[in-house]
Design an enzyme around this catalytic site. Structure first.
Site, PDB file in Angstrom:
ATOM      1  N   ASP A  90       0.952  -1.372  -0.066  1.00 50.97           N
ATOM      2  CA  ASP A  90       0.038  -0.068   0.131  1.00 50.97           C
ATOM      3  C   ASP A  90       0.947   1.224  -0.070  1.00 50.97           C
ATOM      4  OD1 ASP A  90       0.705  -0.848   2.391  1.00 50.97           O
ATOM      5  OD2 ASP A  90      -0.873   0.133   3.629  1.00 50.97           O
TER       6      ASP A  90
ATOM      7  N   GLU B 104      12.219   2.822   7.607  1.00 58.50           N
ATOM      8  CA  GLU B 104      11.385   1.995   6.660  1.00 58.50           C
ATOM      9  C   GLU B 104      11.629   1.503   5.663  1.00 58.50           C
ATOM     10  OE1 GLU B 104       6.394   1.885   6.476  1.00 58.50           O
ATOM     11  OE2 GLU B 104       7.586   3.868   6.076  1.00 58.50           O
TER      12      GLU B 104
END
Length: 621
Positions: free
Chosen positions: A365, A559
């Protein structure tokens, strides 16, 4: 050698001199002299600390000492001089996993409930009525603590019921275990510091990292929570929040079980309970025709529920909502609110969000590969994962249960699961493999054609072991070069992203961004097919990027990365978790941590030495 320092005084002077951009870090972007003199308060001995890496290490060590709230403290120069590879790996092993660990119980509930995603005036904890032990425990805790509201999910709740929870969102309970004196929450590890929920596929990669770092019990706790979610919520959730009850995540439960049993001979009862849950999930979540199973015999991501996903921030979908707001003669923000609360329904917009919810279920996503088409695709990723499920189940039944496994009145054999895997392999070769391109593409079963978007998921069959030797050769020799950048592989190729309108936002799972799970699955696939030198190269590229980033940016473990510029400075949707902290990075990011530890397991001794020498020219002690 240890230096005795006045902690606050040294800390202030170091920041004043070296943190010139005042971001509470010492990085390569700062314009200070990059040279600081330490003076031992007892001996008056001096030591010059020079260079970004060593100065940032000094800042980090001082930050830890400041937490002790003592005036004087000892700084170990060995920690400041530490080899960067050793330092990163040590901090992951000794600090980061613990910082990312949570429990939903009396001890851990305050942190879980009081976070930025909680919008209710009184935080709400949901527990399934089927979990009688949990209901009783949390009812008593609600009376004792009086800082949260307990809500009980009814048995066999509907998706319509789940939609009503959007106005009162909350966290979902996870497993409890009996300890000597009390029930305690089974621990789980969150992806990053701003999270307080357990994410599905993140947890697999985290579990692999935990096993490498000899935290077997914590990895086993993850699969206990997988089993709990299947038992009480019907699926392994996207994450354990009320608005994720409509979505699962990429199926990696069996893969973590396989990694666990490699490290410890399993208790038969323990293994049976998990194999029961894996087969239940396979049958009820993935193999229901018309839901996640399609007429082709292959699977898709297909989230339940309807309307806009609850978790996005206002404004995220403005480009999609604007034409509909105009259609209903409403301001966009007013239309968004009405639509989110399902007071206003539009069939065409609902269809768009079927795909969007399914995209989020995929873990990717977002990516232009899946936008406005996800539920129409037999995607390479989910079918690779399910092929691995079928092979894993066959292996576990053959190895630990004498080739037969009984669940109620149903008797399974290992051969039956091998046949399921072989069928899936044949269908993927028929529908998804493209010989000319040397890649696997998602199959659009609605339009009956491949969707030729070049994504890193093309390497997932390599990881799953479903490729022939010829297919593996083509993936490595033809496909892989299109994805490689200095620091690893990108989420998609530049060519595929070039076909997307410039008006569209830059999707975080596409070019030029690089993600840990894509790297890890590629490495394992390369090793599985004996491309050992290529595996060494790809591991080194990624670990180089993590290491140089940490060296130059105060220990930052983010991340994701922008591989075009080899940087954590990502300008895409959702930002970059793990880059915002004061003075010291305390937790890194879950699968990034795991990729570092896993990569070090693969990397040759020679390349590890080379990696440890990655200190920029200005970094001289």
């Amino acid at each position: 050698m240890k230096f005795v320092l006045n902690i606050d005084k040294t800390f202030r002077e170091l920041l004043l001199q070296e943190d010139t951009d005042q971001d509470k870090k010492i990085t390569k972007d700062d314009q200070g002299p990059k040279k600081f003199v330490l003076i031992d308060e007892k001996t008056k001995q001096e030591q010059v600390i020079a260079g970004t890496y060593y100065l940032s290490n000094l800042l980090q060590e001082l930050a830890v000492l400041k937490e002790g709230k003592t005036e004087m403290g000892e700084v170990d120069l060995a920690r400041i001089q530490e080899n960067p590879v050793d330092r990163i790996s040590r901090k992951i092993r000794d600090n980061y996993w613990n910082e990312l660990t949570r429990t939903i119980d009396k001890k851990g509930l305050a942190q879980i409930l009081e976070d930025e995603k909680t919008s209710n005036e009184v935080p709400t904890l949901y527990v399934a009525a089927t979990d009688k032990k949990g209901v009783a425990y949390f009812q008593d805790l609600e009376k004792e603590l009086q800082n949260f509201k307990l809500a009980i999910l009814p048995i066999n709740y509907s998706m319509e019921y789940v939609a009503t929870l959007n106005t009162k969102p909350g966290i979902l309970a996870l497993a409890l275990e009996q300890k000597v004196y009390s029930l305690q929450g089974v621990p789980f590890v969150v992806p990053g510091g701003r999270f307080n929920e357990m994410y599905g596929w993140d947890s697999y990669f985290i579990g692999v990292g935990l096993l490498i770092d000899n935290q077997l019990e914590k990895s086993m706790a993850i699969v206990e929570n997988f089993k709990y979610q299947i038992t009480h919520y019907g699926k392994i959730l996207n994450a354990n929040r009320s608005y994720y009850l409509t979505r699962t995540q990429p199926p990696l439960y069996s893969s973590l079980i396989i990694e666990i049993v490699k490290q410890k001979v399993p208790n038969q009862e323990w293994l049976k309970s998990h194999l029961d849950a894996i087969i239940l999930e396979y049958n009820t979540v993935w193999m229901v025709l018309g839901n996640r199973l399609t007429e082709t015999g292959l699977n898709r991501y297909k989230a339940e529920g309807s309307g806009m996903p609850f978790e996005v921030e206002p404004g995220h979908f403005d480009g999609i909502l604007a034409p509909y707001a105009k259609k209903y003669n409403m301001p966009v923000r007013a239309f968004e609110k009405e639509y989110l609360e399902r007071k206003l329904v539009d069939a065409d917009l609902d269809l768009y969000f079927v795909h969007d919810r399914s995209l989020r279920e995929s873990g990717h996503d977002t990516t232009d590969r899946l936008i406005n088409r996800c539920a129409n695709l037999n995607s390479v990723d989910v079918n690779s994962f399910l092929y691995k499920y079928e092979k894993d189940i066959a292996y576990l039944i053959a190895t630990y249960f004498g080739n037969t496994f009984q669940i109620g009145d149903v008797r399974y054999t290992s051969n039956e699961w091998e046949q399921k895997a072989e069928f899936r392999k044949e269908k993927m070769n028929e529908l998804c493999w493209n010989e000319a391109a040397g890649m696997y593409f998602d199959y659009d079963f609605v339009h009956q054609e491949q969707f030729p978007f070049e994504a890193a998921t093309t390497f997932f069959p390599l990881w799953a072991g479903l490729c022939t030797e010829n297919q593996a050769k083509k993936l490595v020799e033809l496909a892989l070069p299109h994805f490689i950048k200095t620091g690893g592989i990108t989420g998609s190729t530049k060519a595929s992203s070039a076909n997307v309108s410039k008006d569209e936002p830059q999707r975080q799972w596409d070019y030029p961004f690089g993600w840990a799970p894509h790297q890890m699955l590629l490495w394992e696939g390369l090793l599985k097919y004996n491309y050992l030198d290529k595996a060494q190269e790809m591991v080194y590229r990624w670990l180089w990027l993590i290491t140089i980033n940490a060296v130059e940016y105060n220990g930052t473990i983010p991340e994701k990365f922008d591989l075009e510029i080899s940087s954590h400075k990502v300008f895409a949707e959702y930002g970059n978790v793990g880059t915002e902290f004061d003075y010291i990075a305390k937790e890194g990011f879950g699968w990034m941590n795991a990729s570092y530890q896993y990569g070090l397991q693969i990397l040759s001794a020679e390349l590890k030495i080379k990696l440890g020498e990655l200190i920029a020219p200005d970094n001289l002690f």
